[in-house]
Design a protein around this motif. Structure first.
Motif, PDB file in Angstrom:
ATOM      1  N   PHE A  38       0.826  -1.195   0.000  1.00 12.13           N
ATOM      2  CA  PHE A  38       0.000   0.000   0.000  1.00 12.13           C
ATOM      3  C   PHE A  38       0.872   1.260   0.000  1.00 12.13           C
ATOM      4  N   GLN A  39       1.982   1.246   0.716  1.00 12.19           N
ATOM      5  CA  GLN A  39       2.873   2.406   0.749  1.00 12.19           C
ATOM      6  C   GLN A  39       3.457   2.682  -0.629  1.00 12.19           C
ATOM      7  N   ASP A  40       3.892   1.637  -1.333  1.00  9.57           N
ATOM      8  CA  ASP A  40       4.429   1.823  -2.682  1.00  9.57           C
ATOM      9  C   ASP A  40       3.348   2.342  -3.626  1.00  9.57           C
ATOM     10  N   ALA A  41       2.148   1.832  -3.498  1.00  7.06           N
ATOM     11  CA  ALA A  41       1.060   2.293  -4.359  1.00  7.06           C
ATOM     12  C   ALA A  41       0.726   3.755  -4.097  1.00  7.06           C
ATOM     13  N   ALA A  42       0.720   4.163  -2.843  1.00  7.33           N
ATOM     14  CA  ALA A  42       0.415   5.558  -2.521  1.00  7.33           C
ATOM     15  C   ALA A  42       1.480   6.490  -3.069  1.00  7.33           C
TER      16      ALA A  42
END
Length: 978
Positions: A460-464
């Motif tokens: 999720f952090q990479d996607a954000a």
């Protein structure tokens, strides 16, 4: 371990590993030995009568398994891998809000190299850690004993002979600390319980590449943390034993590192056997909590039946250790132990989710800040000790089972996506609902690309970052940091008032009149009006001492200052003592009051091996400013004499000059007489700098500013030094013996000669003109100007000459010559004499016209014709002498004037001494009758040949006057004025 001693529990697993090694390696080799050695290590650890509980630091899975096991087994003794000398600190955890760190601190060391000082060891404690569960269980359960078995803080540095700040449990951070919270542990050596990370770089790289993750924390979360979250006790232990043995056997052959690891294991097993022998405790009633890396140990001292006489424990050194608790934070733990940013915060969030999912009741210290568990809930009914079940092979099933496909929690992922968009908009990003949808879909896409059924917080952090953070960061936080905050934030601990050292409590008590909540984090504004509330003056003293001892951001003055001889009646401060609580606590290790700590530091700075004269004078000034201690100031000032006499360089001359002037001005205005030490300092400094002056002029390492400071000390302190018995001849000889080669120092020497009177201003101006007339010297003329500007420090009266020298250069030199060295002139003046520029500018403002139209008709003062100040007087005397009667008639006509001159010259008998009746009372007769008076008048009038040089003493007056007409005219002019 040989196969004969191994149990048959893991025989099927050994067979499978042998077949796999033969298939991959083509026959028996080192791979088979490693694989079978892993199983032997697990078998040995499982069969140990004293139950070993392997953990990983800040692992929610370890904490969850620990809470379960403690409630099942309820051991009566818990052995914990933690420095044994930190045991008294554990009860103080009740007064703190986690995370905090146990700290051992040593400022004055004995037995270690002095360059290591200060020594500091920290052991951070978080709520989502297995060690905290063991501590809380042991301290709040009656009849349970907690024993710390790891080496002491002193042994941490004893065994670390190759470097003061390297420890086997202290890993280098992957990046620089992002904030002040990341540096809460300072430069301390970290003792990490449960260190579990590959020490073989190729192995870690292999795991990260095939696991499709970026860093170790993400790999551990995906492949260990999640699978072990719901596993049973035996499976958890065997898997952790296996991982620890794998990392242990594949560690590089670092001799020092391996030696320290094995010595720690020998130390811990020796301590446990000593305790069981002394108390008669049954190993079945004990639990040994240690890192998985140390659980599967192969040392001979391993186990209850291990060798007990092969490892002598060395005594501690004479270093005095101080112990206390300091605030910690998730970012500080990550920075100190090389964890990925945000990993500890994610682990804390995972811990709370695991508790809700499994409904496990964790242990928590009673009375701890933020505790939500009452004593009735935690004090569960005592249960019978669990009967150990026969050991079974759980590794085979765990290694063969397919990955657990955790279903996608769409509600959780949607909440994350909405929250990160909201946080991004608050921080200046142009995020919208479309970005939330993009983050949701991209998280699922990244998880699928990485063979995951459910996106992890790292996915999720990479996607954000991909969907929201475009080309720039509009605020002070990027999207990655926003995700870390959203996932739990950087939780920062706090040490309670009762757990603080006496000094910290005393500081808070003395600042109580401010009416601020100083133990809270953040910046608070304090307003002090000492004229209306005199009791706040004591608070002002405390704040200024804290300003001197603590980081600048802890106590920052906004209004008000403290200088020698000056006191503010109103002050304004920005205080952040709660944010910098660690620094305040470490002050408590040095003394019981801030006055004591400040005095100790001033003495340490003054008497240190690298102390300089300027540093000692700074300590004297601080003792007067903050402590108002004349006794300490006299002691340090006397020591400054010794330091000054021992110095052979002039590096600190500018600082010595500045501080000596300030102290001298303070004593002259505040005390009736100067202290003996400062009189001796001026006398010693005068002779010392006179001795070093010729060498400093020739020394290439001595800058022109340093030499100018020496001359400034000599000239500004000259009157006092001469009154104390110094000889000005020494300074004159020192200047005469100085022969500099550098142009700037040459100009400085000329200025010194002008001050001493051996060089006139006219000669100095002619030398400057000669420099401009010599084309070979013109390129170096800026350096001469630099020397003249520096000369304003010892000889401020030369400001007009310096302005003239600069103006002549700009007026006489052509642009082809002036422009190339103009940048050099500007940079030289700015870098070398920036503090003297105001004096030069002020003089230029006085000389140059104030309005532009006046510049056309303006003539520099040094180009205006210089009038003779005695010309008018001489002309008046000449005109009077031409109209007055000759000298003989004048003397006869003015007998009263003759008497006045005689009285002025000391002739008591007067001009009217009786003469022969035949001689008239004329001037010639008087001159003949009084030859001594004639000589005195001649000397007064500047007649070198004397009145009687050309004639006989008895010659008539007319002949005497005729022989000396110049003397007669001078006497007539003198009498005419009278």
């Amino acid at each position: 371990m040989s196969g004969s001693r191994a149990s048959g529990v893991f025989t099927p697993l050994r067979t499978q590993l042998q077949e796999a090694a033969a298939e991959f390696a083509g026959g028996p080799d080192a791979l088979e030995g490693i694989l079978l050695g892993l199983v032997d290590d697990v078998d040995r650890a499982v069969r140990e009568p004293l139950e070993i509980f392997p953990v990983c630091h800040h692992s929610p899975a370890s904490a969850l398994a620990m809470a379960r096991r403690l409630r099942e087994k309820q051991p009566s003794v818990v052995y914990l891998e933690l420095c044994e000398d930190m045991a008294p600190l554990l009860t103080e955890l009740r007064n703190c809000r986690l995370p905090v760190a146990l700290q051992a601190f040593a400022g004055d060391i004995d037995g270690f190299p002095q360059e290591w000082a200060p020594l500091s060891v920290v052991a951070p404690i978080t709520e989502a850690s297995a060690e905290y569960q063991a501590i809380a269980y042991a301290l709040d359960t009656p009849g349970v004993e907690l024993v710390l078995v790891d080496r002491s803080s002193d042994h941490v540095f004893q065994w670390n002979e190759t470097g003061a700040k390297k420890d086997e449990a202290s890993a280098e951070a992957d990046e620089e600390p992002r904030s002040e919270e990341a540096a809460l542990h300072g430069e301390a050596v970290g003792v990490e319980i449960g260190d579990l990370r590959p020490r073989f770089a190729e192995l870690e790289e292999h795991l990260l590449r095939h696991g499709k993750v970026r860093h170790w924390s993400e790999w551990w979360h995906q492949y260990v943390e999640v699978p072990l979250g719901d596993s049973d006790h035996d499976t958890y232990r065997q898997v952790m034993f296996l991982i620890g043995s794998l990392f242990r056997r594949l560690a590089p052959g670092d001799g020092d590192r391996i030696r320290v690891d094995e010595d720690r294991e020998r130390y811990m097993w020796t301590r446990m056997r000593e305790h069981m022998a002394a108390t008669g405790t049954d190993p079945e009633d004990c639990l040994y909590v240690c890192g998985a890396f140390h659980a599967a140990s192969r040392v001979e001292e391993f186990g209850v039946e291990g060798r007990s006489d092969s490892f002598p424990i060395s005594p501690r050194t004479a270093t005095t250790w101080q112990y206390g608790l300091i605030p910690s934070s998730h970012a500080a733990i990550e920075a100190q132990f090389g964890l990925a940013p945000g990993s500890v915060s994610i682990a804390a969030t995972q811990w709370q989710k695991s508790l809700k999912r499994t409904r496990v009741q964790p242990y928590r210290l009673q009375g701890q800040a933020g505790a939500r568990t009452s004593r009735a809930k935690q004090a569960l009914p005592a249960a019978a000790p669990a009967v150990p079940a026969p050991a079974t092979d759980r590794l085979s099933g765990f290694l063969r089972q397919p990955p657990v496909l955790d279903g996608l929690d769409e509600a959780e992922l949607l909440g994350w996506s909405v929250d990160i968009v909201r946080a991004a908009r608050r921080n200046g990003y142009l995020a919208s609902t479309a970005d939330a949808i993009a983050v949701f879909e991209t998280s699922i896409l990244l998880a699928g690309m990485r063979d995951r059924a459910k996106p992890t917080p790292y996915d999720f952090q990479d996607a954000a970052v991909t969907c929201i953070e475009k080309d720039r960061v509009p605020g002070r936080r990027d999207v990655r940091r926003l995700v870390e905050i959203m996932m739990g934030g950087d939780r920062i601990g706090q040490v309670g008032y009762e757990a603080l050292p006496p000094l910290a409590r005393d500081v808070y008590d003395r600042l109580e009149p401010l009416g601020l909540k100083l133990r809270q984090r953040g910046v608070q504004r304090a307003l002090l009006d000492m004229s209306g509330r005199p009791e706040l003056e004591a608070c002002s003293d405390v704040l200024w001492m804290l300003r001197r001892l603590m980081p600048a951001a802890a106590a920052r003055p906004i209004m008000g200052e403290r200088r020698l001889g000056e006191r503010s009646i109103q002050e304004s401060w920005d205080l952040a003592l709660g944010t910098h609580q660690r620094a305040l606590i470490e002050l408590g290790y040095e003394g019981v009051s801030i006055e004591q700590v400040l005095e100790q530091r001033l003495r340490r700075e003054a008497y240190g091996p690298r102390a300089t004269t300027a540093g000692v004078l700074a300590a004297v000034e601080d003792s007067l400013l903050y402590l108002r201690s004349g006794r300490l100031a006299d002691e340090l000032g006397t020591h400054a004499l010794k330091v000054l006499s021992a110095e052979r360089t002039v590096d600190g001359a500018p600082e010595v000059l500045r501080r000596a002037r300030a102290l001298l001005a303070y004593y002259r205005t505040s005390q009736p007489e100067l202290p003996a030490w400062i009189e001796s300092f001026v006398r010693t400094g005068y002779a010392h700098y006179c001795t070093l002056l010729p060498t400093a002029f020739r020394d290439e390492d001595a800058t022109v500013g340093q030499v100018a400071a020496m001359l400034g000390f000599l000239f500004s302190m000259e009157s006092l030094a001469l009154s104390l018995g110094c000889d000005r001849t020494q300074l004159e000889l020192a200047v005469a013996q100085s022969h500099p080669e550098d142009p700037s120092k040459t100009a400085l020497l000329w200025a010194a000669q002008v001050q001493l009177g051996t060089l006139s201003r006219a000669e100095l101006r002619s030398r400057c003109d000669a420099l401009l007339d010599n084309p070979l010297v013109v390129p170096s003329y800026p350096r001469y100007l630099s020397g003249f500007v520096h000369a304003l420090e010892p000889v401020p009266g030369l400001a007009d000459v310096v302005v003239e020298a600069v103006s002549n250069a700009f007026g006489r030199l052509p642009d082809t010559v002036l422009l190339p060295w103009l940048p050099l002139l500007i940079t030289t003046l700015r870098n070398g004499a920036g503090d003297l520029a105001p004096l030069l500018i002020r003089e230029a403002g006085r000389v140059f016209p104030g309005r532009l139209p006046a510049l056309d008709t303006w003539v520099p003062p040094w180009r205006q014709p210089q009038e003779d100040p005695f010309a008018a007087s001489r002309a008046r005397h000449t005109a009077t002498a031409a109209q007055a009667p000759r000298g003989l008639a004048l003397l006869a006509a003015h007998p009263a004037a003759c008497d006045a001159v005689a009285g002025l010259l000391g002739c008591e008998d007067g001009w009217r001494q009786p003469c022969p009746s035949t001689a008239p009372h004329t001037g010639a007769t008087l001159l003949v009758a009084h030859p001594a008076t004639c000589d005195a008048v001649a000397e007064l009038l500047g007649c070198d040949e004397g009145w009687l040089a050309a004639g006989d003493a008895g010659a008539p007056g007319a002949a005497l006057v005729a022989g000396h007409p110049a003397s007669a005219e001078a006497l007539e002019a003198l009498l005419a004025d009278a």
